[in-house]
Design a protein around this motif. Structure first.
Motif, PDB file in Angstrom:
ATOM      1  N   TRP A   3       0.840  -1.169  -0.037  1.00 56.61           N
ATOM      2  CA  TRP A   3      -0.143   0.019  -0.201  1.00 56.61           C
ATOM      3  C   TRP A   3       0.915   1.426   0.035  1.00 56.61           C
ATOM      4  O   TRP A   3       0.464   2.278  -0.585  1.00 56.61           O
ATOM      5  CB  TRP A   3      -0.983   0.009   1.320  1.00 56.61           C
ATOM      6  N   ILE A   4       1.893   1.313   0.613  1.00 60.35           N
ATOM      7  CA  ILE A   4       2.877   2.402   0.706  1.00 60.35           C
ATOM      8  C   ILE A   4       3.429   2.851  -0.851  1.00 60.35           C
ATOM      9  O   ILE A   4       3.742   3.812  -0.952  1.00 60.35           O
ATOM     10  CB  ILE A   4       3.962   2.259   1.603  1.00 60.35           C
ATOM     11  N   GLN A   5       3.712   1.557  -1.618  1.00 57.40           N
ATOM     12  CA  GLN A   5       4.209   2.032  -2.943  1.00 57.40           C
ATOM     13  C   GLN A   5       3.096   2.664  -3.866  1.00 57.40           C
ATOM     14  O   GLN A   5       3.266   3.425  -4.580  1.00 57.40           O
ATOM     15  CB  GLN A   5       4.751   0.815  -3.761  1.00 57.40           C
ATOM     16  N   ILE A   6       1.666   1.974  -3.640  1.00 60.57           N
ATOM     17  CA  ILE A   6       0.525   2.597  -4.150  1.00 60.57           C
ATOM     18  C   ILE A   6       0.314   4.124  -3.883  1.00 60.57           C
ATOM     19  O   ILE A   6       0.330   4.968  -4.704  1.00 60.57           O
ATOM     20  CB  ILE A   6      -0.750   1.952  -3.620  1.00 60.57           C
ATOM     21  N   LEU A   7       0.447   4.415  -2.539  1.00 64.42           N
ATOM     22  CA  LEU A   7       0.468   5.756  -2.031  1.00 64.42           C
ATOM     23  C   LEU A   7       1.576   6.592  -2.946  1.00 64.42           C
ATOM     24  O   LEU A   7       1.532   7.820  -3.222  1.00 64.42           O
ATOM     25  CB  LEU A   7       0.713   5.932  -0.578  1.00 64.42           C
ATOM     26  N   GLY A   8       2.870   6.097  -3.017  1.00 64.79           N
ATOM     27  CA  GLY A   8       4.008   7.081  -3.555  1.00 64.79           C
ATOM     28  C   GLY A   8       3.514   7.149  -5.117  1.00 64.79           C
ATOM     29  O   GLY A   8       3.918   7.904  -5.556  1.00 64.79           O
ATOM     30  N   PHE A   9       2.865   5.910  -5.642  1.00 67.47           N
ATOM     31  CA  PHE A   9       2.597   6.283  -7.225  1.00 67.47           C
ATOM     32  C   PHE A   9       1.453   7.288  -7.326  1.00 67.47           C
ATOM     33  O   PHE A   9       1.456   7.968  -8.298  1.00 67.47           O
ATOM     34  CB  PHE A   9       2.032   4.731  -7.814  1.00 67.47           C
ATOM     35  N   VAL A  10       0.635   7.182  -6.388  1.00 65.49           N
ATOM     36  CA  VAL A  10      -0.377   8.282  -6.390  1.00 65.49           C
ATOM     37  C   VAL A  10       0.158   9.677  -6.239  1.00 65.49           C
ATOM     38  O   VAL A  10      -0.165  10.521  -6.943  1.00 65.49           O
ATOM     39  CB  VAL A  10      -1.557   8.256  -5.255  1.00 65.49           C
ATOM     40  N   ALA A  11       0.975   9.837  -5.344  1.00 62.42           N
ATOM     41  CA  ALA A  11       1.574  11.274  -5.102  1.00 62.42           C
ATOM     42  C   ALA A  11       2.532  11.467  -6.352  1.00 62.42           C
ATOM     43  O   ALA A  11       2.584  12.590  -6.822  1.00 62.42           O
ATOM     44  CB  ALA A  11       2.598  11.297  -3.840  1.00 62.42           C
ATOM     45  N   ALA A  12       3.379  10.607  -7.009  1.00 64.00           N
ATOM     46  CA  ALA A  12       4.160  10.751  -8.027  1.00 64.00           C
ATOM     47  C   ALA A  12       3.432  11.072  -9.269  1.00 64.00           C
ATOM     48  O   ALA A  12       3.889  12.022 -10.009  1.00 64.00           O
ATOM     49  CB  ALA A  12       5.054   9.446  -8.163  1.00 64.00           C
ATOM     50  N   CYS A  14       0.440  12.565  -9.303  1.00 63.95           N
ATOM     51  CA  CYS A  14      -0.099  13.972  -9.206  1.00 63.95           C
ATOM     52  C   CYS A  14       0.894  15.089  -9.496  1.00 63.95           C
ATOM     53  O   CYS A  14       0.804  15.975 -10.325  1.00 63.95           O
ATOM     54  CB  CYS A  14      -0.716  14.143  -7.755  1.00 63.95           C
ATOM     55  N   THR A  15       2.115  14.752  -8.887  1.00 65.27           N
ATOM     56  CA  THR A  15       3.301  16.007  -9.004  1.00 65.27           C
ATOM     57  C   THR A  15       3.722  15.812 -10.210  1.00 65.27           C
ATOM     58  O   THR A  15       4.111  17.102 -10.740  1.00 65.27           O
ATOM     59  CB  THR A  15       4.286  15.522  -7.715  1.00 65.27           C
ATOM     60  N   THR A  16       3.832  14.773 -10.990  1.00 70.67           N
ATOM     61  CA  THR A  16       4.404  14.533 -12.189  1.00 70.67           C
ATOM     62  C   THR A  16       3.522  15.257 -13.422  1.00 70.67           C
ATOM     63  O   THR A  16       3.709  15.962 -14.270  1.00 70.67           O
ATOM     64  CB  THR A  16       4.928  13.373 -12.671  1.00 70.67           C
ATOM     65  N   ALA A  17       1.899  14.685 -13.201  1.00 72.11           N
ATOM     66  CA  ALA A  17       1.089  15.274 -14.127  1.00 72.11           C
ATOM     67  C   ALA A  17       0.894  16.924 -14.135  1.00 72.11           C
ATOM     68  O   ALA A  17       0.595  17.347 -15.104  1.00 72.11           O
ATOM     69  CB  ALA A  17      -0.099  14.512 -13.872  1.00 72.11           C
ATOM     70  N   SER A  18       1.102  17.692 -12.896  1.00 73.25           N
ATOM     71  CA  SER A  18       1.087  18.843 -12.925  1.00 73.25           C
ATOM     72  C   SER A  18       1.888  19.776 -13.592  1.00 73.25           C
ATOM     73  O   SER A  18       1.822  20.865 -14.132  1.00 73.25           O
ATOM     74  CB  SER A  18       1.429  19.247 -11.394  1.00 73.25           C
ATOM     75  N   PHE A  19       3.055  19.025 -14.188  1.00 76.52           N
ATOM     76  CA  PHE A  19       3.864  19.833 -15.222  1.00 76.52           C
ATOM     77  C   PHE A  19       3.534  19.725 -16.519  1.00 76.52           C
ATOM     78  O   PHE A  19       3.869  20.441 -17.348  1.00 76.52           O
ATOM     79  CB  PHE A  19       5.492  19.082 -15.078  1.00 76.52           C
ATOM     80  N   VAL A  20       2.656  18.694 -17.006  1.00 77.90           N
ATOM     81  CA  VAL A  20       2.050  18.612 -18.415  1.00 77.90           C
ATOM     82  C   VAL A  20       1.494  19.842 -18.937  1.00 77.90           C
ATOM     83  O   VAL A  20       1.934  20.309 -19.989  1.00 77.90           O
ATOM     84  CB  VAL A  20       1.255  17.470 -18.473  1.00 77.90           C
ATOM     85  N   PRO A  21       0.506  20.666 -18.213  1.00 76.45           N
ATOM     86  CA  PRO A  21       0.094  21.981 -18.785  1.00 76.45           C
ATOM     87  C   PRO A  21       1.074  22.951 -19.041  1.00 76.45           C
ATOM     88  O   PRO A  21       0.953  23.698 -19.979  1.00 76.45           O
ATOM     89  CB  PRO A  21      -0.899  22.135 -17.777  1.00 76.45           C
ATOM     90  N   GLN A  22       1.985  22.944 -18.091  1.00 74.96           N
ATOM     91  CA  GLN A  22       3.113  23.998 -18.445  1.00 74.96           C
ATOM     92  C   GLN A  22       3.928  23.793 -19.708  1.00 74.96           C
ATOM     93  O   GLN A  22       4.201  24.514 -20.384  1.00 74.96           O
ATOM     94  CB  GLN A  22       4.087  24.296 -17.083  1.00 74.96           C
ATOM     95  N   PRO A  61       8.833   4.216  -7.431  1.00 76.91           N
ATOM     96  CA  PRO A  61       7.655   5.348  -7.696  1.00 76.91           C
ATOM     97  C   PRO A  61       8.775   6.726  -7.544  1.00 76.91           C
ATOM     98  O   PRO A  61       8.285   7.529  -8.619  1.00 76.91           O
ATOM     99  CB  PRO A  61       7.029   5.506  -6.391  1.00 76.91           C
ATOM    100  N   ILE A  62       9.815   6.658  -6.963  1.00 76.09           N
ATOM    101  CA  ILE A  62      10.715   7.935  -7.191  1.00 76.09           C
ATOM    102  C   ILE A  62      11.365   7.737  -8.392  1.00 76.09           C
ATOM    103  O   ILE A  62      11.511   8.989  -9.018  1.00 76.09           O
ATOM    104  CB  ILE A  62      11.795   7.820  -5.845  1.00 76.09           C
TER     105      ILE A  62
END
Length: 84
Positions: A3-12, A14-22, A61-62
């Motif tokens: 579950w901790i890896q799933i949490l890491g993938f969810v966080a990753a 979100c933060t990675t996808a936030s750069f796509v619009p820019q 995930p990292i």
């Protein structure tokens, strides 16, 4: 998968996808005047170091998220350097 890896993938994701619009906006408009060169250079270096860290500790995930993010950041940074 733990579950901790799933949490890491969810966080990753979100933060990675936030750069796509820019990246899309920068590629379409070629406008980088609102982007700080120093900030983006330091940010890109930091993401690269996170990638190296992830490789050393073998944290998927990292590794995945920072591989994508450093690529996106390099695109914007390259555009900033090229276009000022």
């Amino acid at each position: 998968m733990k579950w901790i890896q799933i949490l890491g993938f969810v966080a990753a994701t979100c933060t990675t996808a936030s750069f796509v619009p820019q990246v899309i906006k920068t590629l379409k408009t070629r406008d980088t005047k609102g982007i700080s060169l120093v900030m983006y250079a330091v940010f890109t270096f930091g993401v690269f170091v996170w990638l190296i860290y992830g490789l050393f500790i073998n944290d998927i995930p990292i590794i995945v998220s920072n591989s994508v993010t450093v690529t996106l950041a390099c695109i914007v940074l390259g555009m900033k350097i090229k276009n000022g």
